[in-house]
Design a protein around this motif. Sequence first.
Motif, PDB file in Angstrom:
ATOM      1  N   ALA A   8       0.155 -11.710   1.002  1.00  0.00           N
ATOM      2  CA  ALA A   8       1.488 -10.822   0.532  1.00  0.00           C
ATOM      3  C   ALA A   8       0.778 -10.535  -0.658  1.00  0.00           C
ATOM      4  CB  ALA A   8       2.587 -11.392   0.433  1.00  0.00           C
ATOM      5  N   VAL A   9      -0.496 -11.345  -1.465  1.00  0.00           N
ATOM      6  CA  VAL A   9      -0.938 -11.018  -3.015  1.00  0.00           C
ATOM      7  C   VAL A   9      -1.581  -9.313  -2.751  1.00  0.00           C
ATOM      8  CG1 VAL A   9      -2.012 -11.253  -4.456  1.00  0.00           C
ATOM      9  CG2 VAL A   9      -0.675 -12.996  -4.141  1.00  0.00           C
ATOM     10  N   ALA A  10      -2.491  -9.148  -1.843  1.00  0.00           N
ATOM     11  CA  ALA A  10      -3.875  -8.991  -1.381  1.00  0.00           C
ATOM     12  C   ALA A  10      -3.066  -7.486  -1.279  1.00  0.00           C
ATOM     13  CB  ALA A  10      -4.456  -9.570   0.121  1.00  0.00           C
ATOM     14  N   VAL A  11      -2.181  -7.397   0.022  1.00  0.00           N
ATOM     15  CA  VAL A  11      -1.371  -6.015  -0.036  1.00  0.00           C
ATOM     16  C   VAL A  11      -0.955  -5.616  -1.495  1.00  0.00           C
ATOM     17  CG1 VAL A  11      -0.545  -5.127   1.621  1.00  0.00           C
ATOM     18  CG2 VAL A  11      -1.578  -6.657   2.867  1.00  0.00           C
ATOM     19  N   GLY A  12      -0.280  -6.350  -1.668  1.00  0.00           N
ATOM     20  CA  GLY A  12       0.768  -6.001  -2.972  1.00  0.00           C
ATOM     21  C   GLY A  12      -0.037  -5.521  -3.889  1.00  0.00           C
ATOM     22  N   LEU A  13      -1.271  -6.006  -4.196  1.00  0.00           N
ATOM     23  CA  LEU A  13      -2.556  -6.007  -5.423  1.00  0.00           C
ATOM     24  C   LEU A  13      -2.982  -3.973  -4.764  1.00  0.00           C
ATOM     25  CD1 LEU A  13      -3.440  -8.470  -6.881  1.00  0.00           C
ATOM     26  CD2 LEU A  13      -1.517  -7.427  -8.085  1.00  0.00           C
ATOM     27  N   ALA A  14      -3.045  -3.915  -3.450  1.00  0.00           N
ATOM     28  CA  ALA A  14      -3.568  -2.758  -2.796  1.00  0.00           C
ATOM     29  C   ALA A  14      -2.842  -1.539  -3.235  1.00  0.00           C
ATOM     30  CB  ALA A  14      -4.368  -2.912  -2.116  1.00  0.00           C
ATOM     31  N   VAL A  15      -1.218  -1.911  -3.201  1.00  0.00           N
ATOM     32  CA  VAL A  15      -0.504  -1.209  -3.145  1.00  0.00           C
ATOM     33  C   VAL A  15      -0.405  -1.039  -4.579  1.00  0.00           C
ATOM     34  CG1 VAL A  15       2.439  -0.701  -3.118  1.00  0.00           C
ATOM     35  CG2 VAL A  15       0.636  -1.634  -0.847  1.00  0.00           C
ATOM     36  N   THR A  16      -0.002  -1.542  -5.889  1.00  0.00           N
ATOM     37  CA  THR A  16       0.033  -1.584  -7.062  1.00  0.00           C
ATOM     38  C   THR A  16      -0.916  -0.638  -7.394  1.00  0.00           C
ATOM     39  OG1 THR A  16       1.781  -3.477  -6.750  1.00  0.00           O
ATOM     40  CG2 THR A  16       0.500  -2.406  -9.045  1.00  0.00           C
ATOM     41  N   GLY A  17      -2.154  -0.491  -7.016  1.00  0.00           N
ATOM     42  CA  GLY A  17      -3.384  -0.420  -7.968  1.00  0.00           C
ATOM     43  C   GLY A  17      -3.304   1.177  -7.537  1.00  0.00           C
ATOM     44  N   SER A  18      -2.831   1.201  -6.015  1.00  0.00           N
ATOM     45  CA  SER A  18      -2.640   2.915  -5.276  1.00  0.00           C
ATOM     46  C   SER A  18      -2.540   3.249  -6.127  1.00  0.00           C
ATOM     47  CB  SER A  18      -3.048   3.006  -3.957  1.00  0.00           C
ATOM     48  OG  SER A  18      -2.907   4.147  -3.611  1.00  0.00           O
ATOM     49  N   CYS A  19      -1.135   2.424  -6.362  1.00  0.00           N
ATOM     50  CA  CYS A  19       0.062   3.537  -7.029  1.00  0.00           C
ATOM     51  C   CYS A  19      -0.238   4.466  -8.209  1.00  0.00           C
ATOM     52  CB  CYS A  19       1.491   2.888  -7.236  1.00  0.00           C
ATOM     53  SG  CYS A  19       2.462   2.943  -5.682  1.00  0.00           S
ATOM     54  N   LEU A  20      -0.306   3.265  -8.999  1.00  0.00           N
ATOM     55  CA  LEU A  20      -0.447   3.622 -10.048  1.00  0.00           C
ATOM     56  C   LEU A  20      -2.213   4.783 -10.508  1.00  0.00           C
ATOM     57  CD1 LEU A  20      -0.967  -0.163 -11.930  1.00  0.00           C
ATOM     58  CD2 LEU A  20       0.961   1.984 -12.165  1.00  0.00           C
ATOM     59  N   GLY A  21      -2.718   4.455  -9.305  1.00  0.00           N
ATOM     60  CA  GLY A  21      -3.792   5.441  -9.232  1.00  0.00           C
ATOM     61  C   GLY A  21      -3.301   7.133  -9.398  1.00  0.00           C
ATOM     62  N   PHE A  22      -2.376   7.127  -8.946  1.00  0.00           N
ATOM     63  CA  PHE A  22      -1.131   8.510  -8.396  1.00  0.00           C
ATOM     64  C   PHE A  22      -0.214   9.283  -9.659  1.00  0.00           C
ATOM     65  CE2 PHE A  22       1.819  10.980  -6.231  1.00  0.00           C
ATOM     66  CZ  PHE A  22       1.351  11.991  -5.295  1.00  0.00           C
ATOM     67  N   LEU A  23      -0.701   7.203 -10.166  1.00  0.00           N
ATOM     68  CA  LEU A  23       0.633   8.479 -11.598  1.00  0.00           C
ATOM     69  C   LEU A  23      -0.087   8.852 -12.264  1.00  0.00           C
ATOM     70  CD1 LEU A  23       3.116   5.854 -11.001  1.00  0.00           C
ATOM     71  CD2 LEU A  23       3.263   8.079 -11.137  1.00  0.00           C
ATOM     72  N   VAL A  24      -1.478   8.563 -12.322  1.00  0.00           N
ATOM     73  CA  VAL A  24      -2.330   9.279 -13.755  1.00  0.00           C
ATOM     74  C   VAL A  24      -2.569  10.653 -13.290  1.00  0.00           C
ATOM     75  CG1 VAL A  24      -5.279   9.464 -14.086  1.00  0.00           C
ATOM     76  CG2 VAL A  24      -4.535   6.836 -13.902  1.00  0.00           C
TER      77      VAL A  24
END
Length: 343
Positions: A175-191
């Motif tokens: 769950a941590v691996a998928v959660g961090l992937a989602v978080t990183g991708s969302c932050l990248g999109f928000l850039v």
Amino acid sequence: MITNLIPVALLAFVLTVLAVPLASRLAERVGAVVHPRGDRWSTRTVPMLGGLAIAAGILAGVMISDLPMTDTIAITLGIAAMLVVGLRDDLGTVSPAARLAAQIIVGAGVGWVLGEGLDGPVRLAMTLFAGVAVPVVVNATNLVDNADGLAASLSAASTVGLTAAVVILSLHEPAVAVGLAVTGSCLGFLVHNRPVARTFMGDTGSLSLGFAVAVTGLLLVRDSLETPAASTWAAITVAVVSVAVQLGDATMVTLTRIRRGVSPFKGGVDHTSHRLVALGASNGGMVLLLTALSVALQTLVLIGISVDPDALGLVALAGAAAFTILSIEAWIVHATPQIGAPR
């Protein structure tokens, strides 16, 4: 645990940052753009398909994490299925019934695969739970994709909370691996898409993003079932509260539209976000306010499970979160009677 998975979040972040401009150019080339219209909030012509970049970031993070092969395959196929449905909807139309059927099938299928190590009856329960939870979270995420930066911000907040729950409950890393992937991708999109957004994620993004958030919650629940010392009810409580703001908006929009005789499946400018802006908030302020509300509710529950509450305590926490969200939504609707009123 989390420090070993930081590369997952970094790869998802960097790849999404790099992929958003490419997805935007592709959208313009194939005509996948949003023009101003009555049921849309945007007053500009904006390219869609930013969701391709989000999905690429999530998948890249998942691929380099040490997930079981069956989990990786199930998550990859699930995201791919949501991408196909979302892309078809962005480029044409997909009926609400067809979308829902696809989400139920994908959700139940992923639930069955993720529950591979569980006893038969528990695995069946996991499958049924996923068949309901995935469509609910996917559609709630799709509905909050109605204002610049909102869906990505709330999804990042949700997965951060789910990741924290894994640590508190001393569970495994999936769950941590998928959660961090989602978080990183969302932050990248928000850039690229801090208000004002330059590229929309479209249904391509909101459906696959919602699926990834739902899967993070399912992995949390699955791992709690496989860990004797962990509280499955605590995991379920966290999973539900992690998307409480999204569910609150979906509930409010559905009920108010049914009351007005309007289809809940049509677009509109009567969401929580639109109502807050009508009350004087800026787009950025509204996003911060709703994200802060999500973080606050999740923090309350995380503190609660860290002191190991009994079942009654978990019910009280979930009830308090639901009461808070519904009360806020009711007040917002009461304060904005002009929105959704007959013309």
